[in-house]
Structures are given as structure tokens and as C-alpha cells.
Write an enzyme that holds these catalytic residues in place. Structure first.
Site, mmCIF file in Angstrom:
data_model
loop_
_atom_site.group_PDB
_atom_site.id
_atom_site.type_symbol
_atom_site.label_atom_id
_atom_site.label_comp_id
_atom_site.label_asym_id
_atom_site.label_seq_id
_atom_site.Cartn_x
_atom_site.Cartn_y
_atom_site.Cartn_z
ATOM 1 N N LEU A 8 -91.568 -44.969 49.517
ATOM 2 C CA LEU A 8 -90.582 -44.392 48.597
ATOM 3 C C LEU A 8 -90.538 -42.873 48.720
ATOM 4 O O LEU A 8 -90.533 -42.149 47.732
ATOM 5 C CB LEU A 8 -90.906 -44.820 47.164
ATOM 6 C CG LEU A 8 -90.984 -46.341 46.951
ATOM 7 C CD1 LEU A 8 -91.513 -46.664 45.555
ATOM 8 C CD2 LEU A 8 -89.623 -46.981 47.182
ATOM 9 N N ASN A 86 -88.160 -44.492 61.503
ATOM 10 C CA ASN A 86 -87.905 -43.966 62.845
ATOM 11 C C ASN A 86 -88.973 -44.496 63.800
ATOM 12 O O ASN A 86 -89.824 -43.757 64.284
ATOM 13 C CB ASN A 86 -87.894 -42.439 62.831
ATOM 14 C CG ASN A 86 -86.599 -41.885 62.300
ATOM 15 O OD1 ASN A 86 -85.541 -42.480 62.477
ATOM 16 N ND2 ASN A 86 -86.672 -40.745 61.622
ATOM 17 N N LYS A 164 -80.533 -45.231 67.150
ATOM 18 C CA LYS A 164 -80.924 -44.122 66.274
ATOM 19 C C LYS A 164 -81.663 -43.039 67.060
ATOM 20 O O LYS A 164 -81.508 -41.842 66.783
ATOM 21 C CB LYS A 164 -81.819 -44.647 65.139
ATOM 22 C CG LYS A 164 -82.332 -43.564 64.184
ATOM 23 C CD LYS A 164 -81.208 -42.748 63.561
ATOM 24 C CE LYS A 164 -81.639 -41.952 62.344
ATOM 25 N NZ LYS A 164 -82.866 -41.175 62.457
ATOM 26 N N HIS A 167 -79.021 -41.093 68.756
ATOM 27 C CA HIS A 167 -78.368 -40.323 67.692
ATOM 28 C C HIS A 167 -79.152 -39.040 67.426
ATOM 29 O O HIS A 167 -78.583 -37.944 67.336
ATOM 30 C CB HIS A 167 -78.280 -41.192 66.433
ATOM 31 C CG HIS A 167 -77.981 -40.462 65.164
ATOM 32 N ND1 HIS A 167 -78.928 -39.693 64.501
ATOM 33 C CD2 HIS A 167 -76.855 -40.399 64.406
ATOM 34 C CE1 HIS A 167 -78.389 -39.180 63.405
ATOM 35 N NE2 HIS A 167 -77.143 -39.589 63.327
ATOM 36 N N GLU A 171 -78.242 -35.119 67.959
ATOM 37 C CA GLU A 171 -78.414 -34.182 66.839
ATOM 38 C C GLU A 171 -79.149 -32.930 67.293
ATOM 39 O O GLU A 171 -78.768 -31.803 66.940
ATOM 40 C CB GLU A 171 -79.186 -34.894 65.735
ATOM 41 C CG GLU A 171 -79.536 -34.066 64.527
ATOM 42 C CD GLU A 171 -80.476 -34.845 63.624
ATOM 43 O OE1 GLU A 171 -81.643 -34.417 63.460
ATOM 44 O OE2 GLU A 171 -80.060 -35.892 63.085
#
Length: 312
Positions: A8, A86, A164, A167, A171
Site C-alpha cells: 500500500l 515493476n 511496461k 514504456h 519515458e
């Protein structure tokens, strides 16, 4: 739906809130008892009454297997584990096979959106079986942005995390281009305001983007980034992207240069790295360093939670 959510941190905590706002019942577990809804992973699973039981993991790659192995001992036939962290894509196939032996289904999901995802939605890239994706589609629909785009079933196991990874490599390269342009404009004494020049590009320009918006946010807070040290970490995905490119013999000079620029930033003061550090903080709430090299956190987005061991 009912589901468990492990981890969390800056993203996981906001994802829990977004899912609850969409009407889902989310039982969260974290190593920080102040954030957790359950005393253990077993307690979390016991609180999920629906079938199948779905558990989403948002923890660092180094502890994913430990969490999966513990969950495998308390989940059963037809239940679903989603790794939204990730993680390195090469681990997904073996994880899926290991879980399949227990009748547990597995999806890998690349998640982009940072601390802003709670209000803007998250871009989701999913790998795994189509039937498993269909089981949990309501969860994906609630996390993604409200528009047409933002979700893709990218392919088989590993495809989500691979997408990802690429991606994040892209980035790196985009951020590096903005940062180098900012440094060049700052060095040109006849440009009256670099901040307003960046600001002018936000409408009508072919290089407008969300990262550009975040760069302007950072300049509004510290116009010349005087309070930041030109130092930027790399979180791993850039390295994995370059390694994959080497394996596949695909040239990625811009992504590679952007990764190496971050290495350079740790050896000497690099002005462009101030902008990289500023943009990373804007979208991810990453810790940055002040001019003396001390960690400094800039509050940049509503709903952000402090870092803790289970953050992504």
C-alpha cells in the site's frame, strides 16, 4: 468485486482508494500495520468471500516470489494473482507455470500513472490468458482512465511487464530530451524566461505532453531548479530495456543515452539532471536531493502517501 491488495505504498495505497470509490471491496495488506486492513496475508485472504479470490500485488520485484509463494499456500483452484509491480518480464512465465500446478491463475500487469493515477486513472498493460483477464476485467475497468484508451491485453505471460519496461525506457528518453532542452535554454542569456517558454509549448506544440506539464509544475515551484542537485536514480526498467534490446539486436540509442546520462549524474553535477529529478518527483513522488546532497521530498500531488517498505 472483492479482492486483496498487497503493498500500500505510493501507488498501491491510491489504487486501493480508487477501487473502493468504484464500489469494489478491497482488503489491503502492508508490512506497515498503520496502513494494513489485515494482520497477515492469510488474514487478508480469509476476508475475501467471493469466488474467485483475486489478489493484486504491488511490491518490489525482489520480494514478489516470496509473496507469491505465501499466497499460493492459502489460495486455491481458480483463484487469481495479479502482479502489478515493476517486475522483470522474464520471471512471469515461470511464475505462471508454478502457480498453474496449484490451479491458481496468474496475470502480469504493467501499471503507469504514478501518484496521479488516483484521479487520472492508470495505464494498464496486461499479460496472460484471455479467460483470466475476463475474470478480473471489472478491476481493470475501474483502474484505467475513463476514456477509450488506457488498457491493453498485451499478450501472453510476460507481455504486460515487457510493455511496461519499454514504456519506461521511452519515458527515460523523453525526459532526457526535455532536460537537455531546458539546460540549453537556461544557458542562452537572451531567452527571457525558460519557464514561460516551456509553458508556451503546452498548447499547440507537437511536443506537448503530460511530462511537459509536470516539468512546468516543477519550474513553478523552483524556477531555475536551484534547490535540486543534478542527480537522478534509475529504477531498473531502463537497464532491462537496454538489455532486451541487446538480446534482440534492436538499436535503442536514445534510451541507452538517457540511461547512461543518469549514471553520469552520479559522478558530477549535471544541470539537465535537475530537470530529470524534478519531473520524477512530479509524477512519482520520488525523493530528490537538495543542493547539499540531502534527501528532500517535495509534495507535488494530492493523495500521496509516504514511502514505506512495501511501496512499489
Amino acid at each position: 468485486m472483492q479482492m486483496g491488495l498487497v503493498g500500500l505504498g505510493k501507488m498501491g495505497g491510491n489504487m486501493r482508494q480508487r477501487l473502493r470509490q468504484a464500489g469494489h471491496t478491497v482488503v489491503g495488506f502492508d508490512t506497515d500495520p498503520g496502513l494494513s486492513d489485515a494482520g497477515s496475508l492469510t488474514d487478508m485472504v480469509d476476508q475475501i468471500d467471493s469466488t474467485p479470490r483475486v489478489v493484486w500485488i504491488m511490491v518490489p520485484d525482489t520480494v514478489v516470489d516470496t509473496v507469491i509463494d505465501e499466497l499460493a499456500g492459502v489460495l486455491g483452484e481458480g483463484d487469481v494473482i495479479i502482479d502489478g509491480g515493476n517486475s522483470r518480464w522474464v520471471h512471469d512465465g515461470p511464475r505462471a507455470q508454478r502457480l498453474a500446478g496449484r490451479g491458481i491463475e496468474y496475470l502480469d500487469c504493467g501499471v503507469s500513472g504514478g501518484v496521479w493515477g488516483i484521479t487520472q486513472g492508470y495505464a494498464l498493460m496486461v499479460g496472460g490468458d484471455e479467460g483470466t483477464v475476463a475474470k478480473v476485467q471489472p478491476i481493470f475497468d475501474s483502474l484505467k482512465p475513463a476514456g477509450e484508451f488506457g488498457f491493453v491485453h498485451a499478450g501472453e505471460h510476460g507481455a504486460g511487464h515487457f510493455a511496461k519496461m519499454v514504456h519506461n525506457g521511452i519515458e527515460y528518453a523523453i525526459m532526457q530530451a526535455y532536460a537537455e532542452g531546458w539546460e540549453l535554454l537556461e544557458a542562452a542569456g537572451h531567452v527571457r524566461s525558460v519557464r514561460e517558454t516551456f509553458n508556451s509549448w503546452r498548447e499547440g506544440s507537437v511536443i506537448k505532453s503530460w511530462l511537459l506539464d509536470l516539468a512546468v509544475n516543477a519550474l513553478n515551484e523552483d524556477e531555475h531548479l536551484d534547490q535540486l542537485r543534478g542527480y537522478a536514480e534509475d529504477s531498473g526498467e531502463g537497464r532491462w530495456t537496454v538489455e532486451a534490446a541487446l538480446d534482440l539486436a534492436v538499436p535503442v540509442p536514445n534510451i541507452s543515452n538517457a540511461l547512461f546520462a543518469r549514471f553520469t549524474s552520479r559522478q558530477d553535477e549535471a544541470p539537465a539532471m535537475k530537470m530529470i529529478a524534478a519531473m520524477r518527483n512530479q509524477f512519482g513522488g520520488h525523493t530528490v536531493r537538495d543542493v547539499d546532497g540531502n534527501p528532500e521530498h517535495i509534495e507535488s500531488a494530492p493523495g500521496e502517501e509516504p514511502a514505506h517498505p512495501a511501496e512499489q
